[in-house]
Motif scaffolding. Structure first.
Motif, PDB file in Angstrom:
ATOM      1  N   ASN A  27      -1.286  62.560  -5.565  1.00 16.68           N
ATOM      2  CA  ASN A  27      -2.692  62.666  -5.975  1.00 16.68           C
ATOM      3  C   ASN A  27      -3.318  63.899  -5.318  1.00 16.68           C
ATOM      4  N   ASP A  28      -4.632  64.043  -5.419  1.00 12.47           N
ATOM      5  CA  ASP A  28      -5.276  65.242  -4.848  1.00 12.47           C
ATOM      6  C   ASP A  28      -5.100  65.317  -3.333  1.00 12.47           C
ATOM      7  N   TRP A  29      -5.092  64.162  -2.673  1.00 17.93           N
ATOM      8  CA  TRP A  29      -4.911  64.178  -1.215  1.00 17.93           C
ATOM      9  C   TRP A  29      -3.499  64.619  -0.824  1.00 17.93           C
ATOM     10  N   THR A  30      -2.479  64.129  -1.531  1.00 19.76           N
ATOM     11  CA  THR A  30      -1.113  64.503  -1.118  1.00 19.76           C
ATOM     12  C   THR A  30      -0.923  66.018  -1.242  1.00 19.76           C
ATOM     13  N   GLU A  31      -1.525  66.598  -2.282  1.00 22.07           N
ATOM     14  CA  GLU A  31      -1.414  68.057  -2.435  1.00 22.07           C
ATOM     15  C   GLU A  31      -2.147  68.770  -1.309  1.00 22.07           C
ATOM     16  N   TRP A  32      -3.325  68.273  -0.997  1.00 18.99           N
ATOM     17  CA  TRP A  32      -4.147  68.875   0.057  1.00 18.99           C
ATOM     18  C   TRP A  32      -3.442  68.774   1.422  1.00 18.99           C
ATOM     19  N   GLU A  33      -2.829  67.592   1.662  1.00 18.38           N
ATOM     20  CA  GLU A  33      -2.133  67.395   2.948  1.00 18.38           C
ATOM     21  C   GLU A  33      -1.052  68.455   3.145  1.00 18.38           C
ATOM     22  N   LYS A  34      -0.305  68.701   2.077  1.00 19.63           N
ATOM     23  CA  LYS A  34       0.787  69.685   2.203  1.00 19.63           C
ATOM     24  C   LYS A  34       0.235  71.047   2.597  1.00 19.63           C
ATOM     25  N   LYS A  35      -0.896  71.394   1.999  1.00 15.92           N
ATOM     26  CA  LYS A  35      -1.474  72.728   2.280  1.00 15.92           C
ATOM     27  C   LYS A  35      -2.127  72.783   3.653  1.00 15.92           C
ATOM     28  N   GLN A  36      -2.665  71.659   4.107  1.00 15.14           N
ATOM     29  CA  GLN A  36      -3.504  71.681   5.314  1.00 15.14           C
ATOM     30  C   GLN A  36      -2.814  71.236   6.602  1.00 15.14           C
ATOM     31  N   ALA A  42      -2.872  72.478  14.255  1.00 15.82           N
ATOM     32  CA  ALA A  42      -3.308  73.531  15.187  1.00 15.82           C
ATOM     33  C   ALA A  42      -4.744  73.291  15.656  1.00 15.82           C
ATOM     34  N   ASP A  43      -5.519  72.661  14.808  1.00 11.34           N
ATOM     35  CA  ASP A  43      -6.939  72.450  15.100  1.00 11.34           C
ATOM     36  C   ASP A  43      -7.191  71.175  15.923  1.00 11.34           C
ATOM     37  N   ALA A  44      -6.132  70.376  16.118  1.00 10.85           N
ATOM     38  CA  ALA A  44      -6.306  69.070  16.774  1.00 10.85           C
ATOM     39  C   ALA A  44      -6.954  69.167  18.164  1.00 10.85           C
ATOM     40  N   PRO A  45      -6.538  70.105  19.039  1.00  8.04           N
ATOM     41  CA  PRO A  45      -7.192  70.159  20.361  1.00  8.04           C
ATOM     42  C   PRO A  45      -8.709  70.349  20.238  1.00  8.04           C
ATOM     43  N   ARG A  46      -9.112  71.225  19.340  1.00  3.84           N
ATOM     44  CA  ARG A  46     -10.550  71.447  19.167  1.00  3.84           C
ATOM     45  C   ARG A  46     -11.246  70.156  18.707  1.00  3.84           C
ATOM     46  N   ASN A  66       3.569  66.928  10.927  1.00  5.58           N
ATOM     47  CA  ASN A  66       3.998  65.741  10.155  1.00  5.58           C
ATOM     48  C   ASN A  66       3.002  64.588  10.241  1.00  5.58           C
ATOM     49  N   ASN A  67       2.197  64.615  11.302  1.00  7.47           N
ATOM     50  CA  ASN A  67       1.176  63.567  11.451  1.00  7.47           C
ATOM     51  C   ASN A  67       0.205  63.568  10.266  1.00  7.47           C
ATOM     52  N   TYR A  68       0.084  64.718   9.612  1.00  6.30           N
ATOM     53  CA  TYR A  68      -0.959  64.871   8.589  1.00  6.30           C
ATOM     54  C   TYR A  68      -0.436  64.750   7.152  1.00  6.30           C
ATOM     55  N   ILE A  69       0.814  64.297   7.036  1.00  5.79           N
ATOM     56  CA  ILE A  69       1.399  64.109   5.696  1.00  5.79           C
ATOM     57  C   ILE A  69       1.547  62.606   5.472  1.00  5.79           C
ATOM     58  N   SER A  70       0.879  62.076   4.454  1.00  7.44           N
ATOM     59  CA  SER A  70       0.885  60.610   4.285  1.00  7.44           C
ATOM     60  C   SER A  70       2.289  60.083   3.976  1.00  7.44           C
ATOM     61  N   GLY A  71       3.095  60.827   3.217  1.00  5.50           N
ATOM     62  CA  GLY A  71       4.515  60.490   2.997  1.00  5.50           C
ATOM     63  C   GLY A  71       4.762  59.040   2.640  1.00  5.50           C
ATOM     64  N   ALA A 192     -16.447  65.723   1.961  1.00  7.90           N
ATOM     65  CA  ALA A 192     -15.750  66.644   1.068  1.00  7.90           C
ATOM     66  C   ALA A 192     -16.659  67.744   0.540  1.00  7.90           C
ATOM     67  N   TYR A 193     -17.948  67.425   0.353  1.00  3.96           N
ATOM     68  CA  TYR A 193     -18.820  68.385  -0.338  1.00  3.96           C
ATOM     69  C   TYR A 193     -19.964  68.925   0.514  1.00  3.96           C
ATOM     70  N   PHE A 194     -20.222  68.294   1.662  1.00  2.00           N
ATOM     71  CA  PHE A 194     -21.311  68.792   2.510  1.00  2.00           C
ATOM     72  C   PHE A 194     -20.724  69.440   3.766  1.00  2.00           C
ATOM     73  N   LEU A 195     -19.851  68.673   4.455  1.00  3.76           N
ATOM     74  CA  LEU A 195     -19.243  69.226   5.675  1.00  3.76           C
ATOM     75  C   LEU A 195     -18.020  70.075   5.358  1.00  3.76           C
ATOM     76  N   GLY A 196     -17.417  69.816   4.198  1.00  4.67           N
ATOM     77  CA  GLY A 196     -16.255  70.622   3.798  1.00  4.67           C
ATOM     78  C   GLY A 196     -14.974  70.296   4.546  1.00  4.67           C
ATOM     79  N   HIS A 197     -14.861  69.051   5.036  1.00  3.86           N
ATOM     80  CA  HIS A 197     -13.642  68.686   5.783  1.00  3.86           C
ATOM     81  C   HIS A 197     -12.523  68.182   4.882  1.00  3.86           C
ATOM     82  N   TRP A 198     -12.889  67.478   3.830  1.00  3.03           N
ATOM     83  CA  TRP A 198     -11.893  66.801   2.977  1.00  3.03           C
ATOM     84  C   TRP A 198     -11.777  67.513   1.637  1.00  3.03           C
ATOM     85  N   PRO A 199     -10.673  67.254   0.939  1.00  2.00           N
ATOM     86  CA  PRO A 199     -10.533  67.928  -0.354  1.00  2.00           C
ATOM     87  C   PRO A 199     -11.672  67.558  -1.288  1.00  2.00           C
TER      88      PRO A 199
END
Ligand code: IFM
Length: 432
Positions: A27-36, A42-46, A66-71, A192-199
């Protein structure tokens, strides 16, 4: 010890959502996960080093892409029978899950019979264990053909959604009474549309407002469709409600609180009006206002750094009571990998819920989030919300102690009355 009893036939459940537990979705999330994934790692410490009290224990996982891929997630798609056995062992009387739109309608207008059969089997398994199914029709993920056409920004998505809902309800109307149209519209619009964090990661006030309204209209559109297919169906919407409270009763603080409550409670429920049979309440956040938002004391926080504040649910129920609809607590839980806070949080919150009921709130059920540890969206697998722990390497399940505690509550249909030695709670009560 005094027991606070819940109404007869009160539903005791747990919730999950398809994308977070099933595995192998597309779905849209699985595609986004692969890209992100790489960027999120890398952004996790922040994002988590300062806020998470368990950073030292989770940093290895949180900085791994790999933590960020729902798989495979919890492989619940194949293991649902065994998972429901565990739910039954705990005495749950209801199970809330979501149907994955991208499985049912992977291409526009093409419905997948095998997948329809899959959820029929799931419903059968829930019923065979004496549980009531609560079915969410949309819990955040979109088929690719919908997201490629602009997702919820596109007004036609309401039409597409209505078509999908009609198909699903026709298929399962004999097995399902409780339908949840959408889960936490406000989270998706905001993240997704205000903070821009999610697809699809847009940051635009216009998109945010447009998506907010399209989602509300999507609920409004499918309500009569479901009722026409099954007049006995109970159709609700699930939103996340925040308890906004003010540090000092200054005019500005009170104004901010009124605006936040208007937007968070009255705007959406007002527009939905009579097209609603019950309100689904997800409670996670308390937000203290002192000349601005988020001035919480954070005396006790979850692994995600979210304040643990059971007193808030009482206030949320007090507000929702005004809408004069039955209320189900459709999610309530805590990210707590060591299971340090969960049992007490359940207890404390249930006392608050009991208090609300005794003051007239028509609360008819409680669903813990979640039955299983699962994939927590852009945070991945490290936050642990489950009554049941998952070892993702082996897919082994382990019932947590807090779940056994919850099982005792279910068995008694009651929670014990106050333990007044607890400082945090005493403070919460002082504020009520
Ligand atoms: O995991 C989520 C769920 O999908 C929606 N409600 C909040 C939960 C915890 O963040």
């Amino acid at each position: 010890m005094n027991l606070l009893e819940f109404p007869k036939n009160f539903l005791w459940g747990a919730s999950t959502s398809a994308h977070q537990v099933e595995g192998n979705n597309h779905n849209d999330w699985t595609e986004w996960e692969k890209k992100q994934a790489e960027h999120l790692a890398a952004d996790a410490p922040r994002r988590f080093e300062k806020t998470s009290p368990v950073w030292e224990q989770i940093k290895h996982q949180a900085t791994d892409k790999n933590n960020y891929i729902s798989g495979l997630a919890c492989d619940h798609y194949r293991r649902f029978e065994a998972d429901l056995d565990l739910a039954k062992q705990l005495g749950l009387t209801a199970y809330r899950f979501s149907i994955e739109w991208s499985r049912i309608e992977p291409k526009q207008g093409q419905f997948n019979e095998q997948e329809i059969e899959h959820y029929r089997e799931l419903l059968k398994a829930i019923k065979a264990r004496g549980m009531v199914p609560f079915v969410t029709l949309w819990h955040w993920t979109l088929p690719l053909w919908v997201s490629e056409q602009g997702g919820w920004r596109n007004r036609r998505t309401i039409e597409y959604f209505s078509h999908y809902v009609a198909h699903v309800v026709e298929a399962y109307k004999n097995d399902v009474k409780y339908w949840v149209t959408t889960n936490e519209q406000e989270s998706v619009a905001g993240e997704a549309y205000f903070l821009g964090h999610w697809p699809p990661q847009q940051r635009s006030l216009l998109s945010y407002l447009r998506v907010t309204n399209n989602l509300i209209d999507a609920h409004r559109a499918v309500y009569p469709i479901i009722k026409a297919l099954d007049s006995d169906a109970e159709v609700g919407i699930v939103n996340g409600y925040v308890y906004f409270d003010v540090e000092h009763r200054r005019a500005l603080n009170r104004l901010l609180k009124s605006v936040a409550n208007w937007w968070g409670y009255y705007y959406s429920l007002g527009r939905i009006g009579r097209r609603l049979d019950f309100i689904g309440l997800n409670y996670y956040f308390h937000n203290r206002i002192n000349y601005w938002f988020s001035r919480n004391t954070n005396e006790q926080v979850s692994d995600l750094g979210w304040e643990i504040y059971p007193g808030g649910i009482y206030h949320v129920l007090k507000l929702l009571k005004r809408f004069k609809k039955p209320i189900y607590i459709t999610e309530h839980g805590v990210a707590d990998g060591k299971d340090k806070y969960r049992a007490k949080y359940i207890d404390d919150s249930l006392r608050q819920i009991h208090r609300s009921i005794s003051e007239g709130a028509d609360v008819r059920g409680y669903f813990h989030w979640s039955l299983l540890d699962n994939f927590e969206w852009d945070k991945g697998f490290w936050p642990r919300f489950g009554l049941i722990e998952i070892d993702y390497a082996t897919q082994e399940r382990k019932i947590r102690d807090s779940a056994l505690h919850y099982a005792e509550i279910i068995k008694a249909n009651a929670v014990t009355s106050n333990d007044l030695n607890n400082l945090t709670r005493r403070k919460n009560y002082a504020r009520l």
